[in-house]
Write an enzyme that holds these catalytic residues in place. Structure first.
Site, PDB file in Angstrom:
ATOM      1  N   ASP A 176      24.310 -21.259   2.265  1.00 46.31           N
ATOM      2  CA  ASP A 176      25.405 -20.275   2.226  1.00 46.31           C
ATOM      3  C   ASP A 176      26.450 -20.667   1.184  1.00 46.31           C
ATOM      4  O   ASP A 176      26.960 -19.830   0.436  1.00 46.31           O
ATOM      5  CB  ASP A 176      26.024 -20.073   3.621  1.00 46.31           C
ATOM      6  CG  ASP A 176      26.124 -21.351   4.430  1.00 46.31           C
ATOM      7  OD1 ASP A 176      25.639 -22.397   3.961  1.00 46.31           O
ATOM      8  OD2 ASP A 176      26.705 -21.323   5.527  1.00 46.31           O
TER       9      ASP A 176
ATOM     10  N   ASP B 140      16.905 -14.664  -7.477  1.00 51.29           N
ATOM     11  CA  ASP B 140      17.283 -13.298  -7.868  1.00 51.29           C
ATOM     12  C   ASP B 140      18.795 -13.204  -8.091  1.00 51.29           C
ATOM     13  O   ASP B 140      19.256 -12.505  -8.994  1.00 51.29           O
ATOM     14  CB  ASP B 140      16.864 -12.285  -6.788  1.00 51.29           C
ATOM     15  CG  ASP B 140      15.468 -11.738  -7.039  1.00 51.29           C
ATOM     16  OD1 ASP B 140      14.758 -12.310  -7.886  1.00 51.29           O
ATOM     17  OD2 ASP B 140      15.088 -10.749  -6.395  1.00 51.29           O
TER      18      ASP B 140
ATOM     19  N   LYS C  87      19.500 -25.739   4.924  1.00 47.31           N
ATOM     20  CA  LYS C  87      20.392 -25.308   6.003  1.00 47.31           C
ATOM     21  C   LYS C  87      20.281 -26.368   7.094  1.00 47.31           C
ATOM     22  O   LYS C  87      19.953 -26.076   8.255  1.00 47.31           O
ATOM     23  CB  LYS C  87      19.955 -23.896   6.468  1.00 47.31           C
ATOM     24  CG  LYS C  87      20.890 -23.236   7.437  1.00 47.31           C
ATOM     25  CD  LYS C  87      22.195 -22.766   6.831  1.00 47.31           C
ATOM     26  CE  LYS C  87      23.093 -22.127   7.873  1.00 47.31           C
ATOM     27  NZ  LYS C  87      24.489 -21.959   7.438  1.00 47.31           N
TER      28      LYS C  87
ATOM     29  N   TYR D  70       7.230 -17.472   4.767  1.00 44.19           N
ATOM     30  CA  TYR D  70       6.332 -16.397   4.346  1.00 44.19           C
ATOM     31  C   TYR D  70       4.879 -16.662   4.731  1.00 44.19           C
ATOM     32  O   TYR D  70       4.051 -15.763   4.693  1.00 44.19           O
ATOM     33  CB  TYR D  70       6.424 -16.162   2.832  1.00 44.19           C
ATOM     34  CG  TYR D  70       7.783 -15.688   2.350  1.00 44.19           C
ATOM     35  CD1 TYR D  70       8.793 -15.377   3.250  1.00 44.19           C
ATOM     36  CD2 TYR D  70       8.056 -15.553   1.000  1.00 44.19           C
ATOM     37  CE1 TYR D  70      10.036 -14.955   2.816  1.00 44.19           C
ATOM     38  CE2 TYR D  70       9.299 -15.122   0.548  1.00 44.19           C
ATOM     39  CZ  TYR D  70      10.285 -14.828   1.468  1.00 44.19           C
ATOM     40  OH  TYR D  70      11.508 -14.408   1.035  1.00 44.19           O
TER      41      TYR D  70
ATOM     42  N   ASP E  79      13.688 -17.506  -3.050  1.00 50.19           N
ATOM     43  CA  ASP E  79      13.447 -16.104  -3.384  1.00 50.19           C
ATOM     44  C   ASP E  79      14.797 -15.415  -3.601  1.00 50.19           C
ATOM     45  O   ASP E  79      15.033 -14.722  -4.605  1.00 50.19           O
ATOM     46  CB  ASP E  79      12.680 -15.461  -2.217  1.00 50.19           C
ATOM     47  CG  ASP E  79      12.174 -14.074  -2.533  1.00 50.19           C
ATOM     48  OD1 ASP E  79      12.360 -13.622  -3.670  1.00 50.19           O
ATOM     49  OD2 ASP E  79      11.605 -13.437  -1.635  1.00 50.19           O
TER      50      ASP E  79
END
Ligand code: NAD
Length: 368
Positions: free
Chosen positions: A225, A253, A193, A142, A249
């Site tokens: 994943d 959620d 990852k 970001y 993020d």
């Protein structure tokens, strides 16, 4: 005990309704524990735009800097949706996070047994879920440079974002996560990852190094994943999760739906200023927004704000025992069957925002 200063930034919409309930509970804690809190209110978000023209007046920023902790409501609403980017309410929160270097975002997701039916997952899967996601908040995809869209002469385009982390950025958030895990069930899952991304390979290397200072905490590395699947298939296997900004993020959620309602979810953002991360300036806020659909009706659930105040006691004021009393007070009120509209079930008693705050304050007082 010295007086602790708490900056209170209710913001907009239901932020103005739920934050007074959190303060109500903190006042009870102060009275019962002998602690001394000084609350000072500041303008932020749309309320600040209306009053001063900008979403974070300098006076509010100075108040935050001079405080031991910040209790934040929520910002935004349809009234300011068409404002230019720099003058939108959420810029106030983003600037606070950036300037106070609030790099570690803590989001607990707990499934209260009496609210299991509010979760979209089966009871057998979700019951007993009690986890904490620690998300790196100021680095990664970001914020990495270069970023942007390049328009070509032939009409095609090329866009780039950069995922970038330094070992120092990884180390400081890893330390926060190990400290958090140490105070919980001493299990930390680091999510990356590393099979594809070099940034994740550095992440894994640094987290493994930091782990040497925490021999009492069991560390595992999980690919993002796999983690996304396991969170909904076997959420009870997790205790503390640490991960970089983008993965955090999404995963935080995903974890949020385990708890059933937005109105139940607190959060903390810990900063880099101060002698240690946990002593630096920190911001506590419910995860939810300003809920324009119910704002002004006195029906919002104040529990997320009250649980955020409990996190403030634990992480900024070193009052863990008092934080537990606040959390236990919430459980007792739920056990007695009181519910705001968002978590209403058959056979329970409907209450509004301020009544819920009164009930919790009363239970907390009874726990001293
Ligand atoms: P929201 O969280 O405000 O609301 C989503 C849904 O959940 C709504 O139906 C709302 O009524 C319900 N809800 C949320 N909190 C609740 C509570 N405490 N009790 C009962 N019900 C609750 O998200 P949204 O609708 O996407 O956003 C509304 C506004 O809030 C937008 O302007 C958005 O930009 C802003 N927002 C601010 C923050 C923040 O300040 N940190 C976070 C998210 C959204």
């Amino acid at each position: 005990m010295p007086t602790r200063k708490i900056a209170v930034l209710p913001g907009d919409g239901i932020g103005q309704e739920v934050i007074p309930e959190a303060i109500k509970v903190l006042r009870v804690v102060a009275k019962a524990s002998g602690a001394s809190f000084e609350f000072e209110e500041g303008l932020v978000g749309g309320a600040a735009i209306d009053e001063t023209g900008g979403p974070l007046p300098d006076s509010t920023f100075r108040l935050c800097e001079a405080s031991d902790a910040i209790l934040f409501g929520a910002v935004g609403g349809p009234k300011w949706d068409d404002f230019p980017h720099e003058r939108r309410p959420e810029r106030g929160l983003l600037r606070l996070r950036k300037e106070l270097d609030l790099f570690a975002n803590l989001r607990p997701a707990k499934c209260f047994s009496m609210l299991v039916e509010a979760s979209p997952l089966r009871r057998s899967v979700v019951e007993g879920t009690d986890l904490m996601v620690v998300r790196e908040l100021t680095g990664g995809l970001y914020f990495g440079e270069p970023h942007g869209i390049e328009r070509m002469a032939d009409g095609s385009a090329h866009a780039v974002n950069t995922m970038s982390y330094t070992s120092r950025e990884i180390e400081r958030v890893a330390r926060v996560a190990f400290d958090v895990a140490r105070k919980r069930r001493k299990r930390l899952t680091s999510v990356d990852k590393a099979n594809v991304l070099v940034v994740s390979q550095l992440w894994r290397e640094v987290v493994t190094q930091v782990a040497r200072a925490y021999p009492d905490v069991a560390l595992e590395h999980v690919l993002v994943d796999n983690c996304a699947m396991a969170l909904v298939a076997r959420p009870t296997q997790f205790d503390t999760i640490v991960t970089e900004n983008t993965f955090g993020d999404i995963l935080s959620d995903e974890a949020a739906i385990l708890a059933g309602s937005m109105g139940m979810l607190p959060s903390a953002s810990l900063g880099g200023r101060g002698p240690t991360p946990e002593r630096g300036c920190a911001l506590y806020e419910p995860v939810h927004g300003t809920a324009p659909d119910i704002a002004g009706k006195g029906v919002a659930n104040p529990i997320a704000a009250i649980l955020s105040a409990a996190m403030l006691l634990r992480h900024s004021l070193n009052m863990a025992a008092d934080a537990e009393k606040v959390e236990a007070g919430v459980v007792r009120v739920l056990e007695k069957g009181y519910r705001t509209a968002d978590i209403r079930q058959d056979g329970t008693t409907a209450v509004g925002t301020s009544e819920m705050g009164d009930l919790i304050a009363r239970e907390v007082l009874a726990l001293y």
